[in-house]
Scaffold this motif. Structure first.
Motif, PDB file in Angstrom:
ATOM      1  N   ILE A 176      71.424  45.760  -1.987  1.00 56.53           N
ATOM      2  CA  ILE A 176      71.626  45.516  -0.556  1.00 56.53           C
ATOM      3  C   ILE A 176      70.737  44.379  -0.051  1.00 56.53           C
ATOM      4  CG2 ILE A 176      69.915  47.180   0.301  1.00 56.53           C
ATOM      5  CD1 ILE A 176      72.050  47.940   2.425  1.00 56.53           C
ATOM      6  N   LEU A 177      69.589  44.172  -0.710  1.00 56.68           N
ATOM      7  CA  LEU A 177      68.703  43.076  -0.309  1.00 56.68           C
ATOM      8  C   LEU A 177      69.321  41.726  -0.672  1.00 56.68           C
ATOM      9  CD1 LEU A 177      65.260  44.546  -1.418  1.00 56.68           C
ATOM     10  CD2 LEU A 177      66.291  44.586   0.853  1.00 56.68           C
ATOM     11  N   PHE A 178      69.925  41.649  -1.858  1.00 53.61           N
ATOM     12  CA  PHE A 178      70.611  40.417  -2.247  1.00 53.61           C
ATOM     13  C   PHE A 178      71.804  40.155  -1.332  1.00 53.61           C
ATOM     14  CE2 PHE A 178      68.373  41.211  -6.244  1.00 53.61           C
ATOM     15  CZ  PHE A 178      67.964  39.933  -6.581  1.00 53.61           C
ATOM     16  N   LEU A 179      72.514  41.230  -0.965  1.00 52.25           N
ATOM     17  CA  LEU A 179      73.664  41.093  -0.076  1.00 52.25           C
ATOM     18  C   LEU A 179      73.233  40.572   1.289  1.00 52.25           C
ATOM     19  CD1 LEU A 179      76.640  41.498   0.605  1.00 52.25           C
ATOM     20  CD2 LEU A 179      76.133  43.897   1.116  1.00 52.25           C
ATOM     21  N   GLU A 180      72.142  41.104   1.806  1.00 53.75           N
ATOM     22  CA  GLU A 180      71.633  40.648   3.102  1.00 53.75           C
ATOM     23  C   GLU A 180      71.277  39.168   3.055  1.00 53.75           C
ATOM     24  OE1 GLU A 180      67.974  41.511   6.250  1.00 53.75           O
ATOM     25  OE2 GLU A 180      68.098  42.597   4.363  1.00 53.75           O
ATOM     26  N   ARG A 181      70.645  38.745   1.959  1.00 55.84           N
ATOM     27  CA  ARG A 181      70.255  37.342   1.834  1.00 55.84           C
ATOM     28  C   ARG A 181      71.483  36.433   1.792  1.00 55.84           C
ATOM     29  NH1 ARG A 181      66.020  35.922  -2.746  1.00 55.84           N
ATOM     30  NH2 ARG A 181      67.746  36.433  -4.119  1.00 55.84           N
ATOM     31  N   THR A 198      75.434  32.641   5.763  1.00 53.71           N
ATOM     32  CA  THR A 198      76.801  32.423   6.242  1.00 53.71           C
ATOM     33  C   THR A 198      76.821  32.133   7.737  1.00 53.71           C
ATOM     34  OG1 THR A 198      77.192  34.769   6.771  1.00 53.71           O
ATOM     35  CG2 THR A 198      77.643  34.056   4.517  1.00 53.71           C
ATOM     36  N   GLY A 199      78.009  31.806   8.237  1.00 57.43           N
ATOM     37  CA  GLY A 199      78.242  31.584   9.655  1.00 57.43           C
ATOM     38  C   GLY A 199      79.730  31.635   9.894  1.00 57.43           C
ATOM     39  N   LYS A 206      77.810  36.742  -7.568  1.00 63.60           N
ATOM     40  CA  LYS A 206      76.395  36.426  -7.349  1.00 63.60           C
ATOM     41  C   LYS A 206      75.506  37.601  -7.743  1.00 63.60           C
ATOM     42  CE  LYS A 206      73.264  33.544  -5.896  1.00 63.60           C
ATOM     43  NZ  LYS A 206      73.045  32.251  -6.575  1.00 63.60           N
ATOM     44  N   LEU A 207      75.937  38.813  -7.417  1.00 60.08           N
ATOM     45  CA  LEU A 207      75.178  39.995  -7.808  1.00 60.08           C
ATOM     46  C   LEU A 207      75.100  40.105  -9.324  1.00 60.08           C
ATOM     47  CD1 LEU A 207      76.501  42.631  -5.236  1.00 60.08           C
ATOM     48  CD2 LEU A 207      74.210  41.643  -5.320  1.00 60.08           C
ATOM     49  N   LEU A 208      76.218  39.832  -9.992  1.00 61.59           N
ATOM     50  CA  LEU A 208      76.253  39.918 -11.443  1.00 61.59           C
ATOM     51  C   LEU A 208      75.314  38.901 -12.077  1.00 61.59           C
ATOM     52  CD1 LEU A 208      77.638  41.593 -13.612  1.00 61.59           C
ATOM     53  CD2 LEU A 208      79.424  39.859 -13.743  1.00 61.59           C
ATOM     54  N   GLU A 209      75.212  37.720 -11.463  1.00 65.25           N
ATOM     55  CA  GLU A 209      74.287  36.694 -11.950  1.00 65.25           C
ATOM     56  C   GLU A 209      72.848  37.193 -11.919  1.00 65.25           C
ATOM     57  OE1 GLU A 209      74.671  33.080  -9.810  1.00 65.25           O
ATOM     58  OE2 GLU A 209      76.761  32.747 -10.372  1.00 65.25           O
ATOM     59  N   ASN A 210      72.567  38.082 -10.967  1.00 63.53           N
ATOM     60  CA  ASN A 210      71.221  38.636 -10.828  1.00 63.53           C
ATOM     61  C   ASN A 210      71.074  39.974 -11.552  1.00 63.53           C
ATOM     62  OD1 ASN A 210      69.535  36.935  -8.750  1.00 63.53           O
ATOM     63  ND2 ASN A 210      71.634  36.950  -7.985  1.00 63.53           N
ATOM     64  N   TYR A 228      80.893  37.103   7.266  1.00 68.07           N
ATOM     65  CA  TYR A 228      79.906  36.180   7.814  1.00 68.07           C
ATOM     66  C   TYR A 228      79.057  36.901   8.864  1.00 68.07           C
ATOM     67  CZ  TYR A 228      82.912  35.751  11.984  1.00 68.07           C
ATOM     68  OH  TYR A 228      83.657  36.011  13.112  1.00 68.07           O
ATOM     69  N   LEU A 229      77.892  36.343   9.132  1.00 68.41           N
ATOM     70  CA  LEU A 229      76.981  36.898  10.124  1.00 68.41           C
ATOM     71  C   LEU A 229      77.228  36.197  11.450  1.00 68.41           C
ATOM     72  CD1 LEU A 229      74.672  38.905  10.534  1.00 68.41           C
ATOM     73  CD2 LEU A 229      73.072  37.090   9.916  1.00 68.41           C
TER      74      LEU A 229
END
Length: 204
Positions: free
Chosen positions: A11-16, A21-22, A35-39, A73-74
């Motif tokens: 969830i921390l990676f997701l928040e980052r 975004t926009g 991206k999560l899989l890369e980490n 997006y945020l």
């Protein structure tokens, strides 16, 4: 699906990712999963939906834009575009400025200022991937003692740290940095991740 030991940090990676975004720059579900899989964090779509709801409950105005490209997006966030960053970089080079761009270093300092060891006589040892050598040496500096290990890894020995800021840095390193000693520190870090995950779970 088998969970990695870094699953709690998902969830921390997701928040980052969402903070980058926009309204005009969304992140798709496929990009999130990749991206999560890369980490080192395999994830399913359902778990991402749950995490996004948790972030919304936490106060983040995460929205979904339909169409092509469609994605999350945020709301209200205005990340600097790649074109603007490139233009800014070129402008600085022409002026001969040797300073770092203020935005990123300030963020790094706020998040990763290393605290003084709780006891300088007590030591901890970490196993680190060679790909993180720059970040590790920037964090520990001359106070760390570095030793080559098997191909692709090295160890760092430094004064014992045991605080949320250190754990935050460790989480950002993902699966590339592991605590070897002391065992109590490794257990304390695991407890920290469990407590963090429990807190987010209560928000859903």
């Amino acid at each position: 699906m088998a969970k990695s030991h870094n699953q709690k940090a998902k969830i921390l990676f997701l928040e980052r990712m969402l903070r980058e975004t926009g309204e005009d720059h969304v992140v798709t579900m496929q990009e999130i999963l990749a991206k999560l899989l890369e980490n080192g964090i395999p994830a399913e779509r359902k778990s991402i939906y749950d995490d996004i709801e948790a972030l919304r409950s936490f106060g983040m105005d995460v929205r979904f834009r339909r169409g092509r490209p469609g994605g999350y997006y945020l709301s209200g966030n205005k990340p600097e575009s790649a074109a603007e960053e490139k233009k800014s970089s070129k402008t600085q080079e022409k002026r001969g400025e040797k300073e770092f761009v203020k935005k990123e270093p300030v963020k790094q300092v706020a998040e990763f200022i290393r605290q003084e060891p709780v006891d300088k006589e007590k030591k901890m040892r970490l196993l680190c991937a060679r790909t993180k050598e720059k970040q590790v040496k920037a964090y520990f500096g001359n106070e760390g003692k570095y030793k080559e290990k098997e191909q692709g890894y090295f160890t760092v020995t430094a004064g014992l740290l045991q605080d949320p800021q250190f754990y935050g840095w460790l989480t950002a390193m993902g699966t590339d940095v592991h605590i070897l000693k002391p065992k109590k520190l490794a257990q304390s870090y695991r407890d920290y991740l469990k407590a963090l995950a429990k807190e987010y779970k209560q928000l859903t």
